[in-house]
Motif scaffolding. Structure first.
Motif, PDB file in Angstrom:
ATOM      1  N   SER A 111      28.054  45.559  33.542  1.00  0.00           N
ATOM      2  CA  SER A 111      27.107  45.909  34.600  1.00  0.00           C
ATOM      3  C   SER A 111      27.744  45.713  35.975  1.00  0.00           C
ATOM      4  N   SER A 112      27.081  46.214  37.008  1.00  0.00           N
ATOM      5  CA  SER A 112      27.585  46.077  38.373  1.00  0.00           C
ATOM      6  C   SER A 112      27.718  44.604  38.756  1.00  0.00           C
ATOM      7  N   GLY A 113      26.714  43.809  38.398  1.00  0.00           N
ATOM      8  CA  GLY A 113      26.762  42.387  38.690  1.00  0.00           C
ATOM      9  C   GLY A 113      27.886  41.681  37.962  1.00  0.00           C
ATOM     10  N   ALA A 114      28.139  42.110  36.726  1.00  0.00           N
ATOM     11  CA  ALA A 114      29.215  41.513  35.935  1.00  0.00           C
ATOM     12  C   ALA A 114      30.570  41.818  36.563  1.00  0.00           C
ATOM     13  N   TRP A 115      30.736  43.048  37.059  1.00  0.00           N
ATOM     14  CA  TRP A 115      31.991  43.419  37.717  1.00  0.00           C
ATOM     15  C   TRP A 115      32.217  42.564  38.968  1.00  0.00           C
ATOM     16  N   GLN A 116      31.145  42.341  39.720  1.00  0.00           N
ATOM     17  CA  GLN A 116      31.268  41.525  40.930  1.00  0.00           C
ATOM     18  C   GLN A 116      31.705  40.104  40.596  1.00  0.00           C
ATOM     19  N   ALA A 117      31.130  39.565  39.547  1.00  0.00           N
ATOM     20  CA  ALA A 117      31.504  38.215  39.123  1.00  0.00           C
ATOM     21  C   ALA A 117      32.954  38.173  38.632  1.00  0.00           C
ATOM     22  N   LEU A 118      33.343  39.208  37.880  1.00  0.00           N
ATOM     23  CA  LEU A 118      34.711  39.268  37.360  1.00  0.00           C
ATOM     24  C   LEU A 118      35.718  39.453  38.489  1.00  0.00           C
ATOM     25  N   LEU A 119      35.305  40.201  39.528  1.00  0.00           N
ATOM     26  CA  LEU A 119      36.188  40.424  40.675  1.00  0.00           C
ATOM     27  C   LEU A 119      36.573  39.100  41.325  1.00  0.00           C
ATOM     28  N   LYS A 120      35.596  38.237  41.512  1.00  0.00           N
ATOM     29  CA  LYS A 120      35.873  36.933  42.121  1.00  0.00           C
ATOM     30  C   LYS A 120      36.833  36.115  41.257  1.00  0.00           C
ATOM     31  N   LEU A 121      36.667  36.259  39.950  1.00  0.00           N
ATOM     32  CA  LEU A 121      37.542  35.535  39.030  1.00  0.00           C
ATOM     33  C   LEU A 121      38.975  36.059  39.108  1.00  0.00           C
ATOM     34  N   LEU A 122      39.140  37.392  39.249  1.00  0.00           N
ATOM     35  CA  LEU A 122      40.469  37.989  39.330  1.00  0.00           C
ATOM     36  C   LEU A 122      41.118  37.735  40.685  1.00  0.00           C
ATOM     37  N   GLU A 123      40.292  37.560  41.714  1.00  0.00           N
ATOM     38  CA  GLU A 123      40.827  37.267  43.042  1.00  0.00           C
ATOM     39  C   GLU A 123      41.419  35.863  43.110  1.00  0.00           C
ATOM     40  N   GLU A 124      40.785  34.925  42.442  1.00  0.00           N
ATOM     41  CA  GLU A 124      41.256  33.544  42.426  1.00  0.00           C
ATOM     42  C   GLU A 124      41.265  33.027  40.983  1.00  0.00           C
ATOM     43  N   PRO A 125      42.160  33.558  40.173  1.00  0.00           N
ATOM     44  CA  PRO A 125      42.162  33.196  38.744  1.00  0.00           C
ATOM     45  C   PRO A 125      42.734  31.795  38.513  1.00  0.00           C
ATOM     46  N   PRO A 126      42.212  31.082  37.531  1.00  0.00           N
ATOM     47  CA  PRO A 126      42.816  29.805  37.141  1.00  0.00           C
ATOM     48  C   PRO A 126      44.262  30.040  36.690  1.00  0.00           C
ATOM     49  N   LYS A 127      45.133  29.101  36.939  1.00  0.00           N
ATOM     50  CA  LYS A 127      46.556  29.287  36.639  1.00  0.00           C
ATOM     51  C   LYS A 127      46.832  29.509  35.159  1.00  0.00           C
ATOM     52  N   THR A 128      45.970  28.988  34.322  1.00  0.00           N
ATOM     53  CA  THR A 128      46.216  29.085  32.873  1.00  0.00           C
ATOM     54  C   THR A 128      45.340  30.135  32.198  1.00  0.00           C
ATOM     55  N   ALA A 129      44.755  31.062  32.973  1.00  0.00           N
ATOM     56  CA  ALA A 129      43.881  32.091  32.400  1.00  0.00           C
ATOM     57  C   ALA A 129      44.507  33.478  32.558  1.00  0.00           C
ATOM     58  N   ILE A 130      44.423  34.269  31.499  1.00  0.00           N
ATOM     59  CA  ILE A 130      44.884  35.662  31.517  1.00  0.00           C
ATOM     60  C   ILE A 130      43.774  36.530  30.959  1.00  0.00           C
ATOM     61  N   PHE A 131      43.515  37.652  31.636  1.00  0.00           N
ATOM     62  CA  PHE A 131      42.443  38.558  31.223  1.00  0.00           C
ATOM     63  C   PHE A 131      43.037  39.926  30.868  1.00  0.00           C
ATOM     64  N   ILE A 132      42.709  40.405  29.669  1.00  0.00           N
ATOM     65  CA  ILE A 132      43.155  41.733  29.232  1.00  0.00           C
ATOM     66  C   ILE A 132      41.915  42.591  29.009  1.00  0.00           C
ATOM     67  N   LEU A 133      41.728  43.598  29.847  1.00  0.00           N
ATOM     68  CA  LEU A 133      40.593  44.505  29.749  1.00  0.00           C
ATOM     69  C   LEU A 133      41.019  45.752  28.978  1.00  0.00           C
ATOM     70  N   CYS A 134      40.187  46.188  28.046  1.00  0.00           N
ATOM     71  CA  CYS A 134      40.478  47.378  27.251  1.00  0.00           C
ATOM     72  C   CYS A 134      39.345  48.389  27.403  1.00  0.00           C
ATOM     73  N   THR A 135      39.698  49.669  27.575  1.00  0.00           N
ATOM     74  CA  THR A 135      38.659  50.679  27.764  1.00  0.00           C
ATOM     75  C   THR A 135      39.164  52.085  27.447  1.00  0.00           C
ATOM     76  N   THR A 136      38.231  52.924  27.043  1.00  0.00           N
ATOM     77  CA  THR A 136      38.513  54.354  26.881  1.00  0.00           C
ATOM     78  C   THR A 136      38.048  55.140  28.103  1.00  0.00           C
ATOM     79  N   ASP A 137      37.342  54.481  29.018  1.00  0.00           N
ATOM     80  CA  ASP A 137      36.782  55.152  30.202  1.00  0.00           C
ATOM     81  C   ASP A 137      37.169  54.427  31.491  1.00  0.00           C
ATOM     82  N   PRO A 138      38.428  54.519  31.895  1.00  0.00           N
ATOM     83  CA  PRO A 138      38.867  53.792  33.092  1.00  0.00           C
ATOM     84  C   PRO A 138      38.211  54.288  34.381  1.00  0.00           C
TER      85      PRO A 138
END
Length: 345
Positions: A111-138
């Motif tokens: 959802s739009s709200g979920a993207w906003q929350a994820l954006l903040k996480l990607l802007e300041e990610p924890p040093k030991t966290a890696i996120f791999i997003l998978c999609t057929t509709d980029p």
């Protein structure tokens, strides 16, 4: 106990097992060698090309086979609360490996709200966290997210690549079976570059019959009724107006969607035209059987100049009936007029 599907049984465990996607594998393997990783990755591409499988393999390589990545299906966990849970989890240090790795599948469903929350996480990610997003509709992913991840585009797998994998599976699972090469090649071709779909089709065939023949494959996967399409083509090319009229009437009375039938017939005639140009079954969906070869060669030798006109006509007809509530009237009248014009010529 339920039988394990072939798609699961033969899911690649290493990049060596993964069919094609050579450049992506090389880049990710090099990152593992150097130990230099991004905090955000985006794997895009058609279904069944290895996105989620590659994410799992990459995650295992990053953590040297220790622990498991945390997988989230965004299609059923698309809300902002789900991402907030991930945020809290990402802040905690990993217990097993060096990194806590999150694989978010079908991420375009967020959802739009979920993207906003994820954006903040990607802007300041924890040093030991890696996120791999998978999609057929980029195209559904916000630009702000795209600018903060390293993107890899998975391509459709070649027919030869799929064919090689299917033959390996058949050799392992059915070493004594009667296997027709054309039948396996047809399975490889109709799955549109998706390995998972191809293996699933093969699994379906192997669960029903001990022989992989073209006849069995066509019956099991429910291929188009090509005999009827050739029949309609002969009616049209032969200026048989009554045959055309009753043919459409029969399709309508059988309960089939006439709009979909015209789309399917348009694709069929496109395949006929492709065969006329290339005289090769590798580029078309019509299966290579003796009868189909006979039909196609006859049309190529008899109606060579007429097929392009029919192709253009069907393209226009498909557009005209797209929103019409009564396509039967337009289809029948248009086909009759097309036949009449041919008669005048």
């Amino acid at each position: 106990m339920a039988k394990q599907s072939l798609a699961v049984k033969y899911r690649p465990k290493t990049f060596d097992d993964l069919t094609e996607q050579k450049i992506i594998k090389q880049i990710l393997e090099n990152q593992v060698k150097t130990g230099e990783f991004q905090h955000g990755y985006l794997f895009t591409g058609p279904a069944g090309t290895g996105k989620t499988t590659s994410a799992r393999i990459f995650a295992g390589m990053i953590n040297k086979g220790v622990g498991n990545p945390i997988e989230i299906d965004a299609a059923s966990n698309s809300g902002v609360d789900n991402i907030r849970t991930i945020i809290e989890d990402a802040k905690r240090k990993p217990i097993d490996g060096d990194y806590k790795i999150f694989i978010i599948d079908e991420c375009h469903s967020l959802s739009s709200g979920a993207w906003q929350a994820l954006l903040k996480l990607l802007e300041e990610p924890p040093k030991t966290a890696i996120f791999i997003l998978c999609t057929t509709d980029p195209q559904k992913i916000p630009a702000t997210i795209l600018s903060r991840v390293q993107r890899y585009t998975f391509t459709k797998i070649s027919t030869n690549g799929i064919l090689h994998r299917l033959n390996t599976i058949i050799a392992n699972e059915m070493p004594d079976a009667d296997v027709e090469a054309d039948a396996v090649a047809y399975i490889s071709k109709v799955c549109s570059g998706g390995m998972r779909d191809a293996i699933t089709l093969l699994d379906k065939c192997m669960s029903i019959t001990s022989d992989i023949t073209m006849e069995n494959v066509l019956e099991i996967i429910g291929a188009e009724d090509y005999a009827s399409m050739f029949e309609l083509t002969y009616f049209i090319m032969g200026k048989n107006s009554s045959g055309v009229f009753t043919f459409v009437d029969n399709v309508y009375n059988s309960g089939k969607d006439l709009k979909q039938f015209i789309r399917d017939y348009y694709k069929f005639i496109l395949d006929v035209q492709a065969y006329m140009l290339l005289v090769n079954f590798d580029y078309i969906n019509i299966p290579k059987t003796d009868k189909n070869v006979e039909h196609l060669d006859y049309i190529r030798n008899t109606y060579c100049e007429n097929i392009p006109k029919l192709l253009e006509f069907l393209m226009e007809l498909d557009y005209r009936i797209k929103w019409d509530p009564d396509p039967k009237t337009i289809i029948q009248s248009s086909l009759l007029i097309f036949c009449a014009h041919k008669e005048e010529a």
